[in-house]
Design a protein around this motif. Sequence first.
Motif, PDB file in Angstrom:
ATOM      1  N   LEU A 295       3.275  17.966   0.873  1.00  0.00           N
ATOM      2  CA  LEU A 295       2.195  18.396   1.618  1.00  0.00           C
ATOM      3  C   LEU A 295       1.747  17.161   2.653  1.00  0.00           C
ATOM      4  O   LEU A 295       2.201  15.833   2.403  1.00  0.00           O
ATOM      5  CB  LEU A 295       0.821  18.177   0.693  1.00  0.00           C
ATOM      6  N   PRO A 296       1.202  17.484   3.815  1.00  0.00           N
ATOM      7  CA  PRO A 296       0.941  16.315   5.006  1.00  0.00           C
ATOM      8  C   PRO A 296       0.146  15.190   4.241  1.00  0.00           C
ATOM      9  O   PRO A 296       0.681  14.109   4.762  1.00  0.00           O
ATOM     10  CB  PRO A 296       0.103  17.175   6.057  1.00  0.00           C
ATOM     11  N   GLN A 297      -0.827  15.464   3.623  1.00  0.00           N
ATOM     12  CA  GLN A 297      -1.448  14.081   3.120  1.00  0.00           C
ATOM     13  C   GLN A 297      -0.657  13.271   2.146  1.00  0.00           C
ATOM     14  O   GLN A 297      -0.814  11.987   2.176  1.00  0.00           O
ATOM     15  CB  GLN A 297      -2.884  14.415   2.395  1.00  0.00           C
ATOM     16  N   ILE A 298       0.238  13.832   1.647  1.00  0.00           N
ATOM     17  CA  ILE A 298       1.169  13.086   0.907  1.00  0.00           C
ATOM     18  C   ILE A 298       2.505  12.420   1.577  1.00  0.00           C
ATOM     19  O   ILE A 298       2.620  10.987   1.517  1.00  0.00           O
ATOM     20  CB  ILE A 298       1.949  13.757  -0.284  1.00  0.00           C
ATOM     21  N   ALA A 299       2.772  12.978   2.545  1.00  0.00           N
ATOM     22  CA  ALA A 299       3.989  12.454   3.522  1.00  0.00           C
ATOM     23  C   ALA A 299       3.362  11.356   4.381  1.00  0.00           C
ATOM     24  O   ALA A 299       4.085  10.436   4.620  1.00  0.00           O
ATOM     25  CB  ALA A 299       4.235  13.663   4.485  1.00  0.00           C
ATOM     26  N   GLU A 300       1.961  11.388   4.463  1.00  0.00           N
ATOM     27  CA  GLU A 300       1.299  10.253   5.501  1.00  0.00           C
ATOM     28  C   GLU A 300       0.433   9.308   4.620  1.00  0.00           C
ATOM     29  O   GLU A 300      -0.014   8.429   5.088  1.00  0.00           O
ATOM     30  CB  GLU A 300       0.258  10.946   6.246  1.00  0.00           C
TER      31      GLU A 300
END
Length: 249
Positions: free
Chosen positions: A109-114
Amino acid sequence: MSTTLHPDNADTRRSALAQEGFRFVEGEAMRSLLSSHGSLADWPQFAASWDALEPDTYLASVGLHRRRRHAVFSIADGAITREVDQPHYQSRDYNTLQGGIARWFEPVLPQIAESETLRAVLGFCSDVFGGLAPQVPRWHVELHQFRIEARPGEPGQPTPEGVHRDGVDYVLVLMIDRHNIASGTTTIHAQDGALLGSFTLSRAFDAALVDDARVFHGVTPVVAQDPDAPSHRDVLVVTFRRDSAPAAN
């Protein structure tokens, strides 16, 4: 039998891994090491994202169960870049169970990647692994979120392909959470099969560092301590492979 990495300094960490081909890092020490590369303030949200993993349909096709998400990054000159989603591929030389096919998994998920936590993890890996091969200008990095579930009468299989190599240069395995789980011992082997070490990632932040070109690794099946209650083993796996593609300008 285990080999523990102490958080003395970067040179000590690299030297320990270079000498033996693997290192076990206890959770308290690993947390300190990661904190030196960034904030871990969002760790609770990071760890909670394992509840949003999707079934591994490839493994389900052979009657086994796990959940996962996957992402690809590149690291060049310390800069971390998430790449477009790509399949995960291993040849049958490295994965006799599922090698030779391009496997597409649901993306991280984007929020985890970032997240700050992930950036700290990747910064740590870049420091340690990049320091072992300073001549490599660019790394191909794959990120795997794994949840292994044990079911009544059916142990979970963290490494269903058995003792193996991943076909990369370096590997980090970071424990996120264990719930109602017994066993799951990591074993490290020489190329002739001889056992070099064993340890169990049992607490959050416990970690294994592996020189994949030198040693093989595997994890014993996990079983539910209470077969009537949910159980899982959550880990983050990060692999570094030298990338021949030129870094983007």
